[in-house]
Design an enzyme around this catalytic site. Structure first.
Site, mmCIF file in Angstrom:
data_model
loop_
_atom_site.group_PDB
_atom_site.id
_atom_site.type_symbol
_atom_site.label_atom_id
_atom_site.label_comp_id
_atom_site.label_asym_id
_atom_site.label_seq_id
_atom_site.Cartn_x
_atom_site.Cartn_y
_atom_site.Cartn_z
ATOM 1 N N ASP A 137 -6.377 11.267 55.012
ATOM 2 C CA ASP A 137 -5.479 10.534 54.119
ATOM 3 C C ASP A 137 -6.094 9.180 53.761
ATOM 4 O OD1 ASP A 137 -3.187 9.446 52.889
ATOM 5 O OD2 ASP A 137 -1.853 10.496 54.263
ATOM 6 N N THR A 178 0.188 11.133 48.494
ATOM 7 C CA THR A 178 -0.002 12.052 49.613
ATOM 8 C C THR A 178 0.504 13.470 49.363
ATOM 9 O OG1 THR A 178 0.047 10.218 51.177
ATOM 10 C CG2 THR A 178 0.481 12.405 52.064
ATOM 11 N N ASN A 220 5.792 11.975 46.538
ATOM 12 C CA ASN A 220 6.384 12.062 47.872
ATOM 13 C C ASN A 220 7.899 12.231 47.730
ATOM 14 O OD1 ASN A 220 3.853 11.673 48.998
ATOM 15 N ND2 ASN A 220 4.143 9.491 49.318
ATOM 16 N N ASP A 261 4.886 14.894 58.150
ATOM 17 C CA ASP A 261 5.436 16.228 57.902
ATOM 18 C C ASP A 261 4.809 16.874 56.668
ATOM 19 O OD1 ASP A 261 6.782 14.632 55.964
ATOM 20 O OD2 ASP A 261 8.625 14.601 57.134
ATOM 21 N N ARG A 262 4.705 16.128 55.570
ATOM 22 C CA ARG A 262 4.149 16.692 54.334
ATOM 23 C C ARG A 262 2.676 17.057 54.500
ATOM 24 N NH1 ARG A 262 5.568 11.282 53.697
ATOM 25 N NH2 ARG A 262 3.930 9.806 53.090
ATOM 26 N N ASP A 292 -4.761 5.914 56.196
ATOM 27 C CA ASP A 292 -3.762 5.587 55.178
ATOM 28 C C ASP A 292 -2.794 4.515 55.667
ATOM 29 O OD1 ASP A 292 -2.363 6.414 52.530
ATOM 30 O OD2 ASP A 292 -0.762 6.572 54.008
ATOM 31 N N HIS A 317 -6.253 11.199 48.271
ATOM 32 C CA HIS A 317 -6.299 10.139 47.252
ATOM 33 C C HIS A 317 -7.196 9.034 47.779
ATOM 34 C CE1 HIS A 317 -3.622 7.941 49.949
ATOM 35 N NE2 HIS A 317 -2.792 8.975 49.922
ATOM 36 N N HIS A 349 -1.747 3.127 46.338
ATOM 37 C CA HIS A 349 -2.532 4.050 45.522
ATOM 38 C C HIS A 349 -1.567 4.770 44.594
ATOM 39 C CE1 HIS A 349 -0.869 6.929 48.385
ATOM 40 N NE2 HIS A 349 -1.247 6.090 49.324
#
Length: 550
Positions: A36, A77, A98, A160-161, A299, A347, A491
């Site tokens: 990330d 993300t 997100n 989680d994502r 991140d 990203h 970002h």
């Protein structure tokens, strides 16, 4: 006689052609690593300080796409994790952010929220556990491996994502970190009980060992080219300053989350990945398995300190050593010769606006909140009083959600105002502010009338069901502010500091080298699929880079 002499030769040629046309030999294990906020330039800037067997194992021995780009906006993300393994963009898979404004409910929708499932490994009604991939449309390489071989698929992240979106629709397991408890959890979408190896890892209370630890520089300070206190830097939880050393301070409100902004967050996940390889016996069966690991701590750290900080520099060096440990474990358990890997990022990141300004760039934090209040007044002055814009929970103030502005179409119909007319008015107003790069309208994007590289990126990220009616893009180096003092960075833009990321393929199917070819994130899944000899995901919009394949 001549014909008889040629027969053995023809048979040999036919045999060689058949051999070349055979499907590639399958590996025992595929490992997808997503870091990330890992900008491409980190791998070149810090290369001389990497150790053998870590990131150099990939950069020096893999097929390194040095000009890989995200070909859509917004670069954040959830879309990144949904895109890299599906080969599709938000336009197709629907994960446009997100969070996004849900036009049906009038509220905000979190990318992986699912009210119909319960937490597993946590309290059943805990919000952290009510997650699944149901908001994602399509499938990923993980699904294709399951369909082709019946592969085991295990995916993990502290977010989680980050765990859910690459894993596809029916993995063996997807696990994420719950900051409140310090445990890795899942949801009833996947299983009703945590496997024994996950329970054992949670029972070890590993996060407790990181609380109170001091994060020092890995190298001597003179080996860091960045200042230890650049303009615009923030600080870690419980600290006042932004300079080394940093201490991991657990706060009641945040639970174990302060760990995640330090190298210990990546260490925790690396150890959990090793536990998964052992616990699920990944790579030990007759068919390939898949392990997806999404490291998030760069991140968390990057948002606070920025890409030109000693903290991000140091954390990247430490991740290099952590990956060396993971690769050595893979070699011991499976053999690196039997492993195919891909590494990328979801990203990049913009410089802290204050730091950019110090370097002579046009950095700043324009108050988008104040701008939208002004816009609302200008629209009312031009077209008459009314609530022209939708906002979450019925707020009277218009709001941008990842650059998207949503119109109230009932009001427009009442006033007989065409959406395109309102969009044109907004565009002229926005361009007069001096901080807006471009404004794109819904109809324009749906009809493919967004010119240039930036326009195409906006179109690729625009989903007809979920996106808004106008997309407003700020100029480079600018970050939306609120009018209040702020620090840190973010970002999401369509500009290269956010879109240019590394993509590296590693293993027997790939030709070692650095490739400066045009290569989009949506090309990753078809390239990997071609290397594995499997069907690419169904909504794949990319193409394989054939010259990187053996």
């Amino acid at each position: 006689m001549k014909h008889k002499t040629l027969l053995p030769l023809l048979a040999l040629v036919a045999g060689l052609a058949t051999a070349k046309a055979a499907p590639p030999k399958a590996p025992k294990l595929v490992v997808a690593i997503l870091v990330d906020q890992l900008r491409y330039d980190y791998l070149d800037r810090f290369h001389s300080q990497f150790v053998e067997g870590g990131l150099r194992e990939l950069t020096d021995k893999g097929a390194f796409m040095t000009f890989a780009q995200y070909n859509y906006y917004p670069t954040i993300t959830a879309p990144g994790h949904a895109s890299f393994f599906s080969g599709s963009s938000p336009m197709m898979h629907g994960v446009i952010g997100n969070d996004w404004f849900d036009k049906r409910s009038g509220g905000m929708m979190y990318c992986v929220e699912d009210a119909d499932v319960t937490g597993v490994g946590t309290k059943p009604d805990a919000k952290a556990g009510k997650m699944s991939p149901r908001n994602f449309t399509g499938a990923t390489v993980a699904d294709q491996m399951r369909l082709h071989w019946g592969s085991k698929v295990v995916s993990m992240s502290v977010k989680d994502r980050g765990a859910i979106l690459p894993a596809g629709k029916k993995p063996t397991g997807a696990y994420w970190f719950e900051s409140a408890s310090g445990n890795f959890i899942t949801s009833s979408y996947y299983e009703n009980e945590l496997p024994a190896w996950v329970k054992a890892f949670n029972d070890s209370k590993r996060p407790d060992a990181f609380v109170g630890q001091t994060w020092e520089r890995l190298l001597e300070e003179k080996q860091y080219s960045e200042s230890d206190e650049s303009a615009g830097e923030s600080h870690l939880a419980g600290e006042k300053g932004s300079t080394f050393p940093h201490k991991v301070i657990k706060e009641e409100k945040e639970g174990y989350e302060p760990i995640l902004s330090t190298p210990y967050g990546n260490q925790l996940l690396m150890e959990f990945a090793k536990a998964a390889i052992e616990g699920e016996k990944l790579g030990q069966g007759s068919n390939p398995d898949l392990l997806c690991v999404s490291f998030s701590s760069i991140d968390y750290c990057g948002h606070k300190f920025g890409p030109y900080s000693q903290e991000v520099h140091d954390m990247t060096l430490r991740l290099d050593r952590q990956l060396k440990e993971l690769f050595a474990y893979l070699d011991k358990k499976v053999g690196l010769a039997n492993v195919v890997m891909v590494l990328t990022a979801d990203h990049g990141v913009a410089p802290n606006p204050e730091n950019a300004k110090e370097q002579g760039l046009d950095g700043g934090r324009p108050s988008v909140t104040d701008m939208l209040v002004e816009l609302q007044a200008k629209v009312a002055e031009r077209f008459g009083e009314g609530r022209y814009f939708l906002s979450p929970k019925g707020s009277l103030k218009p709001r941008l959600v990842e650059g998207n502005l949503y119109f109230d179409h009932a009001v427009l119909a009442e006033k007989k105002l065409q959406p395109e007319v309102l969009t044109d008015f907004i565009r002229e107003w926005a361009l007069s502010t001096g901080v807006v790069h471009a404004v794109y309208g819904r109809q324009q994007l749906l009809e493919g009338r967004a010119p240039g590289v930036i326009g195409q990126r906006i179109a690729n990220g625009f989903n007809g069901e979920r996106s808004g009616d106008a997309v407003i893009i700020l100029k480079p180096w600018l970050i939306a502010g609120t009018g209040k003092p702020a620090t840190g960075t973010t970002h999401g833009s369509p500009f290269s500091y956010d879109t240019h990321i590394p993509i590296i393929f590693y293993g027997a199917p790939f030709k070692t080298g650095r490739y400066a070819d045009e290569f989009s994130i949506t090309d990753l899944a078809p390239t990997l699929s071609a290397a594995l000899g499997i069907q690419e995901p169904p909504m794949c919009m990319g193409k394989p880079l054939v010259r990187a394949l053996k």
